[in-house]
Design a protein around this motif. Structure first.
Motif, short mmCIF file in Angstrom:
data_model
loop_
_atom_site.label_atom_id
_atom_site.label_comp_id
_atom_site.label_asym_id
_atom_site.label_seq_id
_atom_site.Cartn_x
_atom_site.Cartn_y
_atom_site.Cartn_z
N SER A 37 -24.41 81.19 -8.50
CA SER A 37 -24.93 80.62 -9.74
C SER A 37 -25.88 81.59 -10.43
CB SER A 37 -25.59 79.27 -9.47
OG SER A 37 -26.42 79.32 -8.35
N GLY A 38 -26.58 82.40 -9.62
CA GLY A 38 -27.42 83.44 -10.21
C GLY A 38 -26.58 84.43 -10.99
N TYR A 62 -22.07 73.24 -13.45
CA TYR A 62 -22.29 72.77 -12.07
C TYR A 62 -22.46 71.27 -11.95
CZ TYR A 62 -22.65 77.69 -11.02
OH TYR A 62 -22.37 79.01 -10.87
N THR A 68 -32.94 69.62 -11.79
CA THR A 68 -32.49 70.60 -10.79
C THR A 68 -32.13 71.91 -11.49
OG1 THR A 68 -31.51 68.73 -9.62
CG2 THR A 68 -30.94 70.92 -8.82
N SER A 71 -35.27 73.79 -12.55
CA SER A 71 -36.05 74.46 -11.50
C SER A 71 -35.29 75.68 -10.97
CB SER A 71 -36.42 73.47 -10.40
OG SER A 71 -35.42 73.39 -9.44
N ASP A 72 -33.94 75.57 -10.90
CA ASP A 72 -33.15 76.73 -10.49
C ASP A 72 -33.26 77.87 -11.49
OD1 ASP A 72 -32.42 75.29 -8.33
OD2 ASP A 72 -30.31 75.03 -8.88
N GLU A 75 -36.67 79.55 -11.40
CA GLU A 75 -36.79 80.42 -10.23
C GLU A 75 -36.09 81.76 -10.50
OE1 GLU A 75 -35.41 78.52 -6.63
OE2 GLU A 75 -35.47 80.44 -5.58
N PHE A 76 -34.90 81.66 -11.08
CA PHE A 76 -34.14 82.87 -11.42
C PHE A 76 -34.90 83.74 -12.41
CE2 PHE A 76 -31.29 85.13 -14.29
CZ PHE A 76 -30.45 85.79 -13.41
#
Lengths: 88, 136
Positions: A37-38, A62, A68, A71-72, A75-76
């Motif tokens: 996903s990154g 996704y 969610t 936050s993902d 973070e990335f």
């Protein structure tokens, strides 16, 4: 926002690894390893795109809830920002 | 994480774009990158990362292993360097060339490494022929 062209994504050993290229390679030899996903977000960031646009692409791809995804993504972005890979 | 050796020991791998021209024509400065893995076994023709006594990191090819000593040479070099096992960090298992990834099991790569590095003499001849068609 958009990713710097001084970094490219390579697919080594079933991993997605971003390395520095061109003259930046002399200054720092940073590399970061991304998950699938990154790597998806990495591809989106090859062209100018807004935070909200990325968010909606992630949710679409996704099938996850906005919190969610957020936050993902945060973070990335923290990681690529820290590595000096992001133009904002 | 301070050194490349620490990264390899902790995560088992390291990746970077190459610097310099010593692995020309395989790997081009600032364009091609390598994936290096921690390993306990090295053999002839492996490209491996090692640390010189002054701390400089070098990615060259093993041309000979004898009595625990590794004889290294860059694909574009003609001088052989003796390296001890404790200087070794890991070996290249994959690389990218012109934006495309290959493993070291790739047939064309294996053929190249064996022919190009068969001897310093063949390397000198092939280097000259290659140079006629490509400007470094």
């Amino acid at each position: 926002m958009k990713l710097s062209k001084e970094f490219v994504l390579r697919n080594f050993a079933d991993k997605y690894i971003a390395v520095t290229v061109n003259d930046s390679a002399d200054e720092q030899n940073a590399f970061i390893t991304l998950n699938k996903s990154g790597a998806f977000v990495w591809e989106l960031l090859q062209n100018e795109i807004s935070y909200d646009e990325i968010l909606s692409e992630i949710i679409k791809k996704y099938d996850i809830d906005a919190n969610t995804a957020k936050s993902d993504l945060d973070e990335f972005l923290t990681i690529v920002r820290k590595a000096g890979m992001l133009h904002e | 994480m301070s050194s490349v050796r620490d990264v390899v020991n902790t995560y088992g791998y390291y990746s970077a774009t190459v610097h310099g021209y010593s692995m020309y024509p395989l790997l081009i400065n600032h364009r091609d990158s390598v994936y290096v893995e921690k390993t306990g076994s090295y053999k002839k023709y492996d490209v491996a990362l090692f640390e010189r006594k002054d701390g400089q990191l070098v990615l060259h090819r093993i041309l000979k292993i004898k009595d625990g000593v590794f004889y290294f040479c860059g694909d574009n070099d003609f001088i052989i360097e003796k390296v001890k096992k404790e200087q070794l960090i890991g070996k290249m298992t994959e690389f990218s060339r012109k934006g495309k990834e290959y493993t070291v099991e790739h047939f064309g790569y294996r053929l190249y490494s064996r022919v190009w590095c068969f001897s310093l003499f063949t390397k000198r001849v092939l280097r000259r022929i290659y140079g006629l068609f490509h400007r470094a």
